[in-house]
Write a protein that holds these residues in place. Structure first.
Motif, short mmCIF file in Angstrom:
data_model
loop_
_atom_site.label_atom_id
_atom_site.label_comp_id
_atom_site.label_asym_id
_atom_site.label_seq_id
_atom_site.Cartn_x
_atom_site.Cartn_y
_atom_site.Cartn_z
N GLU A 1 0.80 -1.22 0.00
CA GLU A 1 0.00 0.00 0.00
C GLU A 1 0.83 1.27 0.00
OE1 GLU A 1 -2.73 -0.16 3.24
OE2 GLU A 1 -3.87 -1.86 2.43
N THR A 2 2.04 1.24 0.54
CA THR A 2 2.80 2.48 0.69
C THR A 2 4.17 2.40 0.03
OG1 THR A 2 3.90 1.84 2.77
CG2 THR A 2 1.68 2.82 2.93
N LEU A 3 4.71 3.58 -0.28
CA LEU A 3 6.05 3.67 -0.87
C LEU A 3 7.10 3.16 0.10
CD1 LEU A 3 8.00 4.64 -3.05
CD2 LEU A 3 7.88 6.93 -2.05
N ASP A 4 6.93 3.47 1.39
CA ASP A 4 7.90 3.02 2.39
C ASP A 4 7.99 1.50 2.44
OD1 ASP A 4 8.54 5.60 3.05
OD2 ASP A 4 7.24 5.69 4.81
N PHE B 1 -3.37 0.54 -8.19
CA PHE B 1 -3.58 -0.52 -7.20
C PHE B 1 -2.68 -0.37 -5.97
CE2 PHE B 1 -4.37 -2.33 -11.45
CZ PHE B 1 -5.73 -2.54 -11.33
N GLY B 2 -1.63 0.42 -6.09
CA GLY B 2 -0.70 0.58 -4.98
C GLY B 2 0.72 0.67 -5.50
N PHE C 1 4.27 -10.56 2.25
CA PHE C 1 3.89 -9.15 2.31
C PHE C 1 2.90 -8.69 1.22
CE2 PHE C 1 8.13 -9.26 4.31
CZ PHE C 1 7.81 -8.70 5.55
N SER C 2 2.82 -9.40 0.10
CA SER C 2 2.00 -8.90 -1.00
C SER C 2 0.52 -8.93 -0.66
CB SER C 2 2.24 -9.72 -2.27
OG SER C 2 1.50 -9.18 -3.35
N LYS D 1 14.41 -1.44 -9.08
CA LYS D 1 15.16 -0.84 -7.96
C LYS D 1 14.41 0.35 -7.35
CE LYS D 1 18.57 -3.68 -8.49
NZ LYS D 1 18.10 -4.48 -9.63
N GLU D 2 13.31 0.73 -8.00
CA GLU D 2 12.43 1.75 -7.44
C GLU D 2 11.00 1.22 -7.49
OE1 GLU D 2 12.88 5.41 -9.51
OE2 GLU D 2 14.96 5.72 -8.89
N ALA D 3 10.19 1.62 -6.52
CA ALA D 3 8.80 1.18 -6.48
C ALA D 3 8.05 1.70 -7.71
CB ALA D 3 8.13 1.67 -5.20
#
Length: 220
Positions: free
Chosen positions: A94-97, A165-166, A119-120, A158-160
């Protein structure tokens, strides 16, 4: 030919399960419709009886001729050309963090599938995030761009990647180059499609015969 109310309700329940809903959810929503739940069940019964009759009495004997599917495959090669495809897995959070933390874990050598299972929040999580093979145009643009940009199998973003959807972390797990699909790979699906076309033709002829033989009176 009969279909009981219980059988009809069972069909509805099965359809709802595929969308993650229940009969109770459906009953609460149907109160907003101009018909009752009982009327809906009756409608499903009638449609099921028609389908059962057609299946058993009209198209029950319809079969493909030996070699028909392969002949269709050979005569229509342009229909069996596939573009580049990739196989990928993803972890949706749900979050970038959360996504950033997962990337850190992957860079430290943790297993992608195990992280996805833990976690997914996506439906593929229990399968380790596996999405299978897909071509361009199948995923939302942001996801597709990031997935196809991965070059080597086992590479991960390497980046979100943010979509509606998130936040996703994506791993490339396989590649297929563009080319003509082998007959053995399309045989089962092609036979099913050709059989369905033949069945629809027979049903069409059956209905035309019914109309021609019926005494039809149009009233205002």
């Amino acid at each position: 030919i009969e279909v009981s109310a219980m059988e009809a309700e069972g069909q509805i329940t099965q359809s709802l399960l595929l969308s993650g809903a229940t009969i109770d959810d459906f009953k609460s929503q149907i109160t907003l419709q101009p018909f009752t739940y009982e009327e809906f069940i009756s409608s499903v019964q009638k449609q099921s009886i028609i389908q059962k009759y057609l299946s058993e009495e009209v198209v029950g004997d319809v079969r493909l001729e030996e070699g028909e599917a392969e002949q269709y495959y050979n005569n229509n090669p342009e229909l069996f050309v596939s573009g580049d495809e990739i196989k990928a897995s993803h972890i949706l959070v749900e979050t970038l963090d959360e996504a950033t933390e997962l990337i850190t874990k992957l860079e430290a050598g943790e297993d992608f599938a195990e992280l996805a299972q833990e976690f997914s929040t996506g439906p593929s999580g229990p399968q380790g995030g596996d999405l299978g093979f897909f071509g361009k145009g199948r995923m939302v643009p942001e996801f597709e761009t990031a997935a196809f940009a991965l070059e080597e199998v086992d590479d991960f973003t390497k980046e979100a990647v943010q979509t509606q959807f998130g936040f996703h972390v994506i791993q490339l797990t396989g590649k297929k180059e563009a080319g003509t699909l082998a007959f053995v790979d399309v045989k089962d699906q092609l036979e099913l499609q050709l059989l369905q076309v033949s069945q629809q033709d027979v049903i069409g002829e059956y209905i035309e015969d019914l109309i021609e033989s019926a005494d039809i009176e149009l009233v205002d």
